[in-house]
Scaffold this active site. Structure first.
Site, PDB file in Angstrom:
ATOM      1  N   ASP A 145      42.511  22.718  35.697  1.00 58.90           N
ATOM      2  CA  ASP A 145      42.895  23.771  34.818  1.00 58.90           C
ATOM      3  C   ASP A 145      43.899  23.099  33.756  1.00 58.90           C
ATOM      4  O   ASP A 145      44.921  22.596  33.901  1.00 58.90           O
ATOM      5  CB  ASP A 145      43.759  24.835  35.485  1.00 58.90           C
ATOM      6  N   HIS A 168      49.903  33.431  29.125  1.00 63.60           N
ATOM      7  CA  HIS A 168      50.307  32.961  30.523  1.00 63.60           C
ATOM      8  C   HIS A 168      51.724  33.496  30.664  1.00 63.60           C
ATOM      9  O   HIS A 168      52.384  33.950  29.899  1.00 63.60           O
ATOM     10  CB  HIS A 168      50.526  31.517  30.689  1.00 63.60           C
TER      11      HIS A 168
HETATM   12  P1  13P Z   1      48.563  33.967  34.350  1.00 63.42           P
HETATM   13  O1  13P Z   1      49.869  33.617  34.163  1.00 63.42           O
HETATM   14  O2  13P Z   1      48.607  35.392  33.735  1.00 63.42           O
HETATM   15  O3  13P Z   1      48.523  34.064  35.882  1.00 63.42           O
HETATM   16  O4  13P Z   1      47.399  33.231  33.978  1.00 63.42           O
HETATM   17  C1  13P Z   1      47.097  31.792  34.472  1.00 63.42           C
HETATM   18  C2  13P Z   1      46.138  31.027  34.007  1.00 63.42           C
HETATM   19  O5  13P Z   1      45.625  31.341  32.845  1.00 63.42           O
HETATM   20  C3  13P Z   1      45.964  29.665  34.437  1.00 63.42           C
HETATM   21  O6  13P Z   1      45.205  28.986  33.598  1.00 63.42           O
HETATM   22  O1  G3H Z   2      48.055  27.996  32.770  1.00 62.49           O
HETATM   23  C1  G3H Z   2      48.474  28.009  34.043  1.00 62.49           C
HETATM   24  C2  G3H Z   2      49.857  28.155  34.597  1.00 62.49           C
HETATM   25  O2  G3H Z   2      50.137  29.420  34.972  1.00 62.49           O
HETATM   26  C3  G3H Z   2      50.684  27.136  34.232  1.00 62.49           C
HETATM   27  O3  G3H Z   2      50.608  26.268  35.284  1.00 62.49           O
HETATM   28  O4  G3H Z   2      52.954  25.408  35.551  1.00 62.49           O
HETATM   29  O5  G3H Z   2      51.393  24.457  36.723  1.00 62.49           O
HETATM   30  O6  G3H Z   2      51.402  24.104  34.403  1.00 62.49           O
HETATM   31  P1  G3H Z   2      51.551  25.339  35.523  1.00 62.49           P
HETATM   32 ZN    ZN Z   3      45.339  29.151  31.461  1.00 63.78          ZN
END
Ligand code: 13P
Ligand code: G3H
Ligand code: ZN
Length: 306
Positions: free
Chosen positions: A81, A178
């Protein structure tokens, strides 16, 4: 068994449901996601960010998820991700990630195209599916039209981006962001924009920043000492609408973090004599699992295990 995101999302596109991508960073969050998927008979995407890789180590993450997949009764994928560079993507593919996101959303259009195309060229021969992002996941509720146009995904640009990069999936910016503080006022997403994007591109569409920040979890966390005033997420009806308009992957991280925090705080207050980490973290795992199961029902993926 581990398959790609494309394998999981293509059937979802045909049947108008979405597959949840849940961020994990330790054994308990992985167990919560995999157990929920088995109990819901749902396909599932296990998502790992570069900062989780930094926290747990790529070897641990890779082996742990592969071990879970070997005994899982449903199909799942292991997805990077928000990968930011070719080096991270390459390392993840080496340890068996079946899907990668290359996030060039912070770059200029041409640079994003070039980086994404490079990753597609590396991933394609390995059978790994690729997600990219166009537009920025920024809160835009108080922005002007011009400011919104600068951050949200432009449908024409999306069409050109997909054609030139050959990505399997595209993350779109339609007003989500996010974290736990997504809106100051009323939650609002740009569904018209999503409709236009859907008409222009045929790739799989992804919604990031999709946590709902449920008030019951916030209330519990606050009751046991957390400071989370003003937290607000995406209403569940908005998520269903996004799915009806073609979103087939929905990313959830924040709601699991909140469930973990609320359950752990409650457990420690209610059980002051317990000092066994398995009991403390076990309660957090159960709380995250319930959230994941609820998401699978909301997304319509329950009962859709392939
Ligand atoms: P949230 O912070 O809304 O849970 O989104 C997570 C996300 O997009 C991870 O890639
Ligand atoms: O985009 C994803 C998350 O919510 C941020 O994740 O704190 O692991 O980088 P991270
Ligand atoms: Zn994300």
């Amino acid at each position: 068994m581990l398959v790609t995101n494309k394998d999981l999302m293509s059937p979802a596109m045909q049947k108008a449901y979405a597959v949840g991508a849940f961020n994990i960073s330790n054994l308990e969050s992985l167990m919560a996601v995999v157990e929920a998927a088995a109990e819901e008979r749902s396909p599932v995407i296990v998502a790992v960010t570069p900062s989780s890789i930094k926290y747990a180590g790529l070897a641990y993450i890779g082996k742990m998820v592969k071990a879970a997949a070997e005994s899982a009764s449903v199909l799942m994928s292991l997805h990077l991700d928000h990968g930011k560079d070719v080096e991270t993507v390459t390392k993840c593919m080496e340890v068996g990630f079946t899907s990668v996101m290359i996030d060039g959303s912070h770059l200029k259009f041409e640079e994003n195209v070039a980086l994404t195309k490079r990753v597609v060229d590396l991933a394609r021969p390995k059978g790994v599916s690729v997600e990219a992002e166009l537009g920025k996941l920024a809160g835009v509720e108080e922005s002007t039209v011009e400011e919104k146009e600068a951050v949200l995904t432009d449908p024409d640009a999306a069409e050109e981006f997909v054609e030139r990069t050959g990505v399997d999936a595209l993350a779109v910016a339609i007003g989500t962001s996010h974290g736990a503080y997504k809106f100051k006022g009323e939650p609002k997403l740009d569904f018209e924009r999503l409709k236009l994007i859907r008409e222009k591109v045929s790739v799989l569409l992804v919604l990031h920043g999709a946590s709902s920040v449920p008030s019951w979890i916030i209330e519990k966390a606050v009751k046991y000492g957390a400071e989370l005033g003003g937290a607000k997420g995406i209403p569940e009806e908005h998520i269903q609408k996004a799915i009806s308009l073609g979103i087939t992957k929905i990313n959830i991280d924040t709601d699991l973090r909140l469930a973990f925090t609320a359950a752990t705080r409650e457990f420690l207050v209610k059980s002051p004599k317990v000092f066994d980490p398995r009991k403390i973290l076990g309660s957090a795992k159960e709380a995250m699992k319930e959230v994941v199961k609820g998401k699978m029902r909301l997304f319509g993926s329950s009962g859709k295990a392939l």
